[in-house]
Write a protein that holds these residues in place. Structure first.
Motif, PDB file in Angstrom:
ATOM      1  N   CYS A  20       0.870  -1.180   0.000  1.00  0.00           N
ATOM      2  CA  CYS A  20       0.000   0.000   0.000  1.00  0.00           C
ATOM      3  C   CYS A  20       0.904   1.226   0.000  1.00  0.00           C
ATOM      4  CB  CYS A  20      -0.896  -0.016   1.233  1.00  0.00           C
ATOM      5  SG  CYS A  20      -1.866   1.470   1.510  1.00  0.00           S
ATOM      6  N   TRP A  34      -5.698  -2.816   6.962  1.00  0.00           N
ATOM      7  CA  TRP A  34      -6.023  -3.630   5.789  1.00  0.00           C
ATOM      8  C   TRP A  34      -7.409  -4.236   6.024  1.00  0.00           C
ATOM      9  CZ3 TRP A  34      -3.742  -3.952   1.168  1.00  0.00           C
ATOM     10  CH2 TRP A  34      -2.405  -3.573   1.039  1.00  0.00           C
ATOM     11  N   ARG A  43     -17.502  -5.595   4.124  1.00  0.00           N
ATOM     12  CA  ARG A  43     -16.074  -5.375   4.282  1.00  0.00           C
ATOM     13  C   ARG A  43     -15.672  -5.614   5.742  1.00  0.00           C
ATOM     14  NH1 ARG A  43     -13.668  -0.139   1.334  1.00  0.00           N
ATOM     15  NH2 ARG A  43     -15.029  -1.115  -0.233  1.00  0.00           N
ATOM     16  N   TYR A  93      -8.240  -3.911   0.687  1.00  0.00           N
ATOM     17  CA  TYR A  93      -8.110  -2.465   0.698  1.00  0.00           C
ATOM     18  C   TYR A  93      -7.215  -2.028   1.853  1.00  0.00           C
ATOM     19  CZ  TYR A  93     -12.529  -2.721  -1.942  1.00  0.00           C
ATOM     20  OH  TYR A  93     -13.515  -3.015  -2.860  1.00  0.00           O
ATOM     21  N   CYS A  94      -6.437  -0.986   1.618  1.00  0.00           N
ATOM     22  CA  CYS A  94      -5.788  -0.327   2.741  1.00  0.00           C
ATOM     23  C   CYS A  94      -6.487   1.012   2.984  1.00  0.00           C
ATOM     24  CB  CYS A  94      -4.295  -0.138   2.519  1.00  0.00           C
ATOM     25  SG  CYS A  94      -3.826   0.919   1.151  1.00  0.00           S
ATOM     26  N   ALA A  95      -6.411   1.474   4.208  1.00  0.00           N
ATOM     27  CA  ALA A  95      -7.099   2.702   4.586  1.00  0.00           C
ATOM     28  C   ALA A  95      -6.363   3.373   5.738  1.00  0.00           C
ATOM     29  CB  ALA A  95      -8.543   2.398   4.989  1.00  0.00           C
ATOM     30  N   THR A 104     -14.396  -0.404  10.170  1.00  0.00           N
ATOM     31  CA  THR A 104     -14.278   0.408   8.955  1.00  0.00           C
ATOM     32  C   THR A 104     -14.662   1.868   9.163  1.00  0.00           C
ATOM     33  OG1 THR A 104     -16.506  -0.242   8.288  1.00  0.00           O
ATOM     34  CG2 THR A 104     -14.695  -1.570   7.448  1.00  0.00           C
ATOM     35  N   TYR A 107     -12.077   4.819   9.519  1.00  0.00           N
ATOM     36  CA  TYR A 107     -11.101   5.071   8.465  1.00  0.00           C
ATOM     37  C   TYR A 107     -11.708   6.002   7.423  1.00  0.00           C
ATOM     38  CZ  TYR A 107      -8.171   1.574  10.596  1.00  0.00           C
ATOM     39  OH  TYR A 107      -7.376   0.893  11.495  1.00  0.00           O
ATOM     40  N   TRP A 110      -9.486   5.630   1.565  1.00  0.00           N
ATOM     41  CA  TRP A 110      -9.375   4.245   1.131  1.00  0.00           C
ATOM     42  C   TRP A 110      -8.711   4.157  -0.233  1.00  0.00           C
ATOM     43  CZ3 TRP A 110     -11.449   0.050   3.945  1.00  0.00           C
ATOM     44  CH2 TRP A 110     -12.157   0.415   5.096  1.00  0.00           C
ATOM     45  N   GLY A 113      -8.318  -0.899  -3.965  1.00  0.00           N
ATOM     46  CA  GLY A 113      -8.370  -2.333  -3.718  1.00  0.00           C
ATOM     47  C   GLY A 113      -7.537  -3.144  -4.701  1.00  0.00           C
TER      48      GLY A 113
END
Length: 120
Positions: A20, A34, A43, A93-95, A104, A107, A110, A113
């Motif tokens: 990422c 992640w 998610r 996904y990283c955030a 989630t 965060y 984003w 993905g």
């Protein structure tokens, strides 16, 4: 922005390393998480790492198999995934977040993905 890479098709038992890359903000101010989303599912948080990398957390299903790390000199976060299983399949996904959490809603930025498929 955040840009993920490294997703691929891999056989069960195999390994992948996700990356990422962050830009446009002060990277070491933020925790990074992640997350993954499987088809038809919500998610979910997979792992997170504190802003300076000293604290990590993992969801139970990946403990002992995944390792999160970060390099604040390069604005990068990594997720090493070993002993992959079919149920690890999904978009990863990283955030960035200001709260150290696997939830989630904490965060606010984003990436787009990267697809991980574990199948024989």
């Amino acid at each position: 922005q955040l840009v993920e890479s490294g997703g691929d098709l891999v056989q069960p038992g195999g390994s992948l390393r996700l990356s990422c890359a962050a830009s446009g903000f002060t990277f070491n101010y933020y925790h990074i998480g992640w997350f993954r989303q499987a088809p038809g599912k919500e998610r979910e948080g997979v792992s997170c790492i504190s802003s300076h990398g000293g604290i990590t957390n993992y969801t139970d299903s990946v403990k002992g198999r995944f390792t999160i790390s970060r390099d604040n000199t390069k604005n990068m976060v990594f997720l090493q995934m070993n002993s992959l299983k079919a149920e690890d399949t999904g978009i990863y996904y990283c955030a960035r977040g200001r709260l150290f959490s696997l939830v989630t809603k904490f965060y606010d930025l984003w990436g787009q993905g990267t697809q991980v498929t574990v199948s024989s």
